[in-house]
Every structure is written in structure tokens, then in C-alpha cells.
Write a protein that holds these residues in place. Sequence first.
Motif, PDB file in Angstrom:
ATOM      1  N   PRO A 155     -26.639   0.867 -10.041  1.00 52.44           N
ATOM      2  CA  PRO A 155     -27.833   1.288 -10.788  1.00 52.44           C
ATOM      3  C   PRO A 155     -29.044   1.587  -9.916  1.00 52.44           C
ATOM      4  CG  PRO A 155     -26.720  -0.497 -11.943  1.00 52.44           C
ATOM      5  CD  PRO A 155     -26.018  -0.347 -10.629  1.00 52.44           C
ATOM      6  N   HIS A 156     -29.244   0.806  -8.843  1.00 52.39           N
ATOM      7  CA  HIS A 156     -30.454   1.016  -8.046  1.00 52.39           C
ATOM      8  C   HIS A 156     -30.436   2.345  -7.285  1.00 52.39           C
ATOM      9  CE1 HIS A 156     -27.839  -0.776  -4.841  1.00 52.39           C
ATOM     10  NE2 HIS A 156     -28.514   0.045  -4.069  1.00 52.39           N
ATOM     11  N   GLN A 157     -29.267   2.978  -7.141  1.00 59.17           N
ATOM     12  CA  GLN A 157     -29.180   4.241  -6.423  1.00 59.17           C
ATOM     13  C   GLN A 157     -29.562   5.441  -7.287  1.00 59.17           C
ATOM     14  OE1 GLN A 157     -25.082   4.258  -5.192  1.00 59.17           O
ATOM     15  NE2 GLN A 157     -25.301   2.443  -3.899  1.00 59.17           N
ATOM     16  N   VAL A 158     -29.598   5.230  -8.612  1.00 59.81           N
ATOM     17  CA  VAL A 158     -29.837   6.343  -9.524  1.00 59.81           C
ATOM     18  C   VAL A 158     -31.205   6.966  -9.283  1.00 59.81           C
ATOM     19  CG1 VAL A 158     -30.115   7.000 -11.946  1.00 59.81           C
ATOM     20  CG2 VAL A 158     -28.279   5.423 -11.276  1.00 59.81           C
ATOM     21  N   GLU A 159     -32.228   6.151  -9.128  1.00 63.79           N
ATOM     22  CA  GLU A 159     -33.577   6.679  -8.930  1.00 63.79           C
ATOM     23  C   GLU A 159     -33.689   7.425  -7.611  1.00 63.79           C
ATOM     24  OE1 GLU A 159     -37.003   7.882 -10.348  1.00 63.79           O
ATOM     25  OE2 GLU A 159     -35.537   6.667 -11.446  1.00 63.79           O
ATOM     26  N   TRP A 160     -32.959   6.972  -6.595  1.00 58.56           N
ATOM     27  CA  TRP A 160     -32.966   7.695  -5.326  1.00 58.56           C
ATOM     28  C   TRP A 160     -32.539   9.145  -5.549  1.00 58.56           C
ATOM     29  CZ3 TRP A 160     -29.636   3.764  -2.016  1.00 58.56           C
ATOM     30  CH2 TRP A 160     -30.351   2.562  -1.891  1.00 58.56           C
ATOM     31  N   LEU A 161     -31.478   9.335  -6.312  1.00 56.67           N
ATOM     32  CA  LEU A 161     -30.981  10.687  -6.553  1.00 56.67           C
ATOM     33  C   LEU A 161     -31.911  11.475  -7.462  1.00 56.67           C
ATOM     34  CD1 LEU A 161     -27.151  10.031  -6.994  1.00 56.67           C
ATOM     35  CD2 LEU A 161     -28.400  10.655  -4.930  1.00 56.67           C
ATOM     36  N   ARG A 162     -32.474  10.818  -8.469  1.00 58.09           N
ATOM     37  CA  ARG A 162     -33.387  11.496  -9.381  1.00 58.09           C
ATOM     38  C   ARG A 162     -34.571  12.074  -8.609  1.00 58.09           C
ATOM     39  NH1 ARG A 162     -33.509  10.375 -14.810  1.00 58.09           N
ATOM     40  NH2 ARG A 162     -32.701   8.257 -14.421  1.00 58.09           N
ATOM     41  N   GLU A 163     -35.065  11.346  -7.601  1.00 55.28           N
ATOM     42  CA  GLU A 163     -36.224  11.799  -6.820  1.00 55.28           C
ATOM     43  C   GLU A 163     -35.907  13.030  -5.978  1.00 55.28           C
ATOM     44  OE1 GLU A 163     -37.308   8.397  -4.574  1.00 55.28           O
ATOM     45  OE2 GLU A 163     -38.248   7.342  -6.260  1.00 55.28           O
ATOM     46  N   LEU A 164     -34.615  13.250  -5.671  1.00 57.58           N
ATOM     47  CA  LEU A 164     -34.221  14.379  -4.816  1.00 57.58           C
ATOM     48  C   LEU A 164     -33.996  15.656  -5.609  1.00 57.58           C
ATOM     49  CD1 LEU A 164     -31.699  12.557  -2.438  1.00 57.58           C
ATOM     50  CD2 LEU A 164     -34.028  13.296  -1.896  1.00 57.58           C
ATOM     51  N   ALA A 165     -33.869  15.537  -6.927  1.00 57.78           N
ATOM     52  CA  ALA A 165     -33.606  16.717  -7.744  1.00 57.78           C
ATOM     53  C   ALA A 165     -34.817  17.649  -7.729  1.00 57.78           C
ATOM     54  CB  ALA A 165     -33.286  16.298  -9.172  1.00 57.78           C
ATOM     55  N   GLY A 166     -34.531  18.950  -7.782  1.00 60.51           N
ATOM     56  CA  GLY A 166     -35.633  19.901  -7.771  1.00 60.51           C
ATOM     57  C   GLY A 166     -35.246  21.231  -8.383  1.00 60.51           C
ATOM     58  N   GLY A 167     -35.753  21.548  -9.552  1.00 60.47           N
ATOM     59  CA  GLY A 167     -35.475  22.835 -10.169  1.00 60.47           C
ATOM     60  C   GLY A 167     -34.007  23.008 -10.499  1.00 60.47           C
ATOM     61  N   ASP A 168     -33.483  24.185 -10.123  1.00 60.85           N
ATOM     62  CA  ASP A 168     -32.090  24.516 -10.426  1.00 60.85           C
ATOM     63  C   ASP A 168     -31.121  24.022  -9.365  1.00 60.85           C
ATOM     64  OD1 ASP A 168     -32.905  25.840 -12.749  1.00 60.85           O
ATOM     65  OD2 ASP A 168     -33.233  27.717 -11.658  1.00 60.85           O
ATOM     66  N   ASP A 169     -31.618  23.581  -8.228  1.00 59.15           N
ATOM     67  CA  ASP A 169     -30.730  23.170  -7.135  1.00 59.15           C
ATOM     68  C   ASP A 169     -31.533  22.320  -6.147  1.00 59.15           C
ATOM     69  OD1 ASP A 169     -28.712  22.894  -5.287  1.00 59.15           O
ATOM     70  OD2 ASP A 169     -28.635  25.019  -4.720  1.00 59.15           O
ATOM     71  N   PRO A 170     -31.205  21.019  -6.051  1.00 61.61           N
ATOM     72  CA  PRO A 170     -30.124  20.296  -6.730  1.00 61.61           C
ATOM     73  C   PRO A 170     -30.538  19.818  -8.125  1.00 61.61           C
ATOM     74  CG  PRO A 170     -31.201  18.850  -5.170  1.00 61.61           C
ATOM     75  CD  PRO A 170     -31.863  20.183  -5.023  1.00 61.61           C
ATOM     76  N   VAL A 171     -29.525  19.466  -8.925  1.00 59.38           N
ATOM     77  CA  VAL A 171     -29.727  19.055 -10.306  1.00 59.38           C
ATOM     78  C   VAL A 171     -29.275  17.607 -10.471  1.00 59.38           C
ATOM     79  CG1 VAL A 171     -28.971  19.417 -12.686  1.00 59.38           C
ATOM     80  CG2 VAL A 171     -29.477  21.378 -11.216  1.00 59.38           C
ATOM     81  N   PHE A 172     -30.112  16.800 -11.111  1.00 60.29           N
ATOM     82  CA  PHE A 172     -29.744  15.410 -11.390  1.00 60.29           C
ATOM     83  C   PHE A 172     -28.829  15.354 -12.606  1.00 60.29           C
ATOM     84  CE2 PHE A 172     -30.430  11.482 -13.780  1.00 60.29           C
ATOM     85  CZ  PHE A 172     -30.022  10.549 -12.820  1.00 60.29           C
ATOM     86  N   LEU A 173     -27.795  14.516 -12.533  1.00 56.64           N
ATOM     87  CA  LEU A 173     -26.860  14.285 -13.628  1.00 56.64           C
ATOM     88  C   LEU A 173     -26.884  12.807 -13.983  1.00 56.64           C
ATOM     89  CD1 LEU A 173     -23.785  16.309 -12.273  1.00 56.64           C
ATOM     90  CD2 LEU A 173     -25.582  17.134 -13.797  1.00 56.64           C
ATOM     91  N   ASP A 174     -27.029  12.511 -15.261  1.00 60.99           N
ATOM     92  CA  ASP A 174     -26.951  11.109 -15.660  1.00 60.99           C
ATOM     93  C   ASP A 174     -25.495  10.657 -15.624  1.00 60.99           C
ATOM     94  OD1 ASP A 174     -25.732  12.065 -17.986  1.00 60.99           O
ATOM     95  OD2 ASP A 174     -27.499  11.759 -19.245  1.00 60.99           O
TER      96      ASP A 174
END
Length: 471
Positions: A155-174
Motif C-alpha cells: 500500500p505505501h508504494q501506491v502514492e509513489w506511483l500516483r505522484e509520477l503520473a502525468g497527463g496521458d503518459d504515464p497513467v496511474f492505475l488503481d
Amino acid sequence: MPRSESTVFERHRPDASVVRHALAPTRQAVFWTEDAPGERYPRLQGDVSCDLAVVGGGYTGLWTALLAKQQDPDARVVLLEGRRIGWAASGRNGGFCEASLTHGDENGRTRFPGEFDELQRLGMRNLDEIEGTVAELGLDAGFERNGAFDVATEPHQVEWLRELAGGDDPVFLDAAAMRAAVHSPTYEGGLQRFRDSALVHPAKLARALARACVEAGVEIFENTPVQALGDGITLYTPDGVVRSQRTALGTNVFPSLLKRNRLATVPVYDYVLMTEPLTPQQRASLGWEGRQGIGDSANQFHYYRLTEDDRILFGGYDAVYHYGGRVRERYEDRPETFRRLAAHFFTTFPQLEGVRFSHKWAGAIDTCSRFCAFFGTARAGRVAYATGYTGLGVAATHFGARVMLDLLAGRRTERTELEMVRSRPLPFPPEPAAAIGINLTRWSLDRADHRRGERNAFLRTLDAVGLGFDS
């Protein structure tokens, strides 16, 4: 400090019998090189003179030789390989061909904040150039520009990935979207990258580059180790001498011919399993229709991908340094690591219980203290080197080849003006300090993975002095 916790790979271990069954038929052999045996090249006999000598028959050396002939078709280029073309890291890696030149965004932002955007641009252009060369020359390299997934398994890694998402690429997936794309119960979320990652068949790429080199006029000699770099630019081999106007060193993890680089890298062993081909039913149980490469977000991370014949390569997690920093064949068979990888595989894909592994192998990574390649010249600019890729060099070696050729030609380019190219990493200390520091770092990273990513005082100190690792 948070309490120590188990990871998903400890909470959901497969039965030991599943692991034993899967590993029972496994051979200690590199699948890639067996799958792409390639041509044989002669051993150097006698003395030769040339315009450019290239030392090393991996990706760095092959790209350098090929690009040199494309830039100057009349130049005599000689490539010397100590064993066989692509037998070491270039034939053993996972085949992830990533645009990043800095071993990930966070590492790049931290180390080169003033030129990170430029490095991103150059890295994407570098990957585009590789794709273009593969197409133009018709290289049989298993190249797939299919993007990648970064996945959170805690669970703690989810926010790390969410912060890297940007526009159409890359895209965050729940979690639901990530598990719909690739059916693993371990996924808590993911990041889908569309353009900055490709896959290759590592040994096919090396063999294809060698054929392209020969077609361009490069002379390749295998089983010709360079034992010394003499005064001037003279390379001594067991059965001959090469006298060159310029020399490019692509020796990767092996001891440098330049004393200044002897402590700049250390060999860290990485381990891999390869399954047998999946049945159509097993393949369908995974989803994974885009065939993207996948890596998880832990400090001790796994990477995995599908092959052309629907095997799964599964590697990473353990990164092992042996006291003395030597490269030894006996380090490649580490039963406890292969058992751990097999267990983690079935935690990731429990629906594949019953699948067996056909191959297991390992290779040494040329690790430097900044975790991305470094470059330079010696002997009044007549020798250039590129090394220290730290496990993310499949694409970056093409960039390294261009840098070396720029440096040898004395050209000022957008590459040679980079701080990344002009600076060097801190050297590793001699033993026993090297082993103590490297193994303490590995223990601390594992501890952080068990404490929701919390870095201890030792890791925070490394971060503060620019030696921290976060890819």
C-alpha cells in the motif's frame, strides 16, 4: 520508526513443494544465448594497425564500432572480445530497453537537477534512434516498443506511483485497473508508461549488431582478451598486438585497463529464472495482452517479461556482492536465491502453480556509486570509456557509444556538455570497507521495504552525501 512488517511475498508464500517441483528440471544456463547461438569470429593472430580499436564485444563496444563505421566508412575499426560476442551482461539481461539514461527519474532528478529535462529528451531520442536502426538495418532483435508497467505490491508504494503520473503518459492505475490489465493478486496499483520502454531479445540484439558491424566493415576478433594498454595506444593480446589511433573501452564490469577506474565500479550479481513456454490456458490466465515489461516498486525489486514463445523471465530482488569484488563463474549458482525467486513468482502468479522453470542464470552488474553510466578520456584524449550502467544499460549503451565517439573526435556536442558526461562518481573504498558498506546498504534497503519505505539513518546519510539509491 514504524514496526517491522512482512511483505506480500512473506504473507502469501507458496507451499515449499510448489517451489521444489518448479525448480526440479531447471538447468544452469542462459536461455537467451542458447536461443541465439550466432556466428563465430576468429581469434587475433599477429599484429594489426587501425584507426579505432574497440575493447569489448557487448552492446557498448558493438554500438561504438557500428556507429564509427557509419560516421567514417573508410576508417579501419577493430573490435576485440575476450570470449564471445554478447556472452556477458549483453546476453544475460532481462531485455528491458529503457529510455532513462539515469536509472530512473528520481535518481536523475536528484543527481542532475539542472539538466534532468534535457537528459529525459536525449534518452527518448536515444531510444527512438535504436528503434530506427533496428528497422533500417532489419536487425532480428525481438524489438517490441510496448511500454512498461511499474507496479505497487504494498500500500505505501501506491502514492509513489500516483505522484509520477502525468497527463496521458504515464497513467496511474488503481488496484482494480492494474489487476484487470495483468492478473496478479499482489498489485495495489500501477503506472503505465507507453513510449519510454521497449523489450528486446538480448542475445539476438548482440548477434544482430555484430553482423551489422561486419557488413559495415568492422573486423571482429573473439577469444582475444586485451591484457594491457601500453604506452601510446597499443593493446596487447595473447597472440598479437593492436596499434590504434584511438581506443574505446567498453569493458563493463570487468577490471578496467585504466587504473583510474579500478575502484569506480563493483560487480553485483543479479539472478534470473525462465519458465518453460506457457500453455494457451496458462497464458490466457494472465491477461497481459500488451506484453509490457513489468517492474515492482520495492527497493529490492523484481522485473519480469514475456518472451516471444510465451515464457516468463522473472528476476531481480537479491543483488549480491562478493568480498573482493571479483567476477567468478561459481557465483552464478546460488540455490537460496533461485528458491526465493521461484517462491516470489508463484506469489505473483498463483494461477500458474505447476509451471516449471527451464533455465536459471546470473550475471554481474557494473555498479557505480551514482547508479548510472559515467564517461571520460585518458592518454591525451586518445582513449575513451563508458561504464557503470548499473543494470540499466540496454539502451544507454547506445548513448554511451555516441559519447565516446564525440570525445575521441574532440567534438563539443550537446552530449559532451552534460554534467552527467563531465562528472565522475565517487569511487568505492578498498576492502574490507567496500563489502561492509555495500552489504549494509543492501540490509538497510531490505529493512526499508519491511517498514513501509522508511529509510534508516544509514540510508538517509547516503542520500545526504549523494550516494543514495532510489530508481
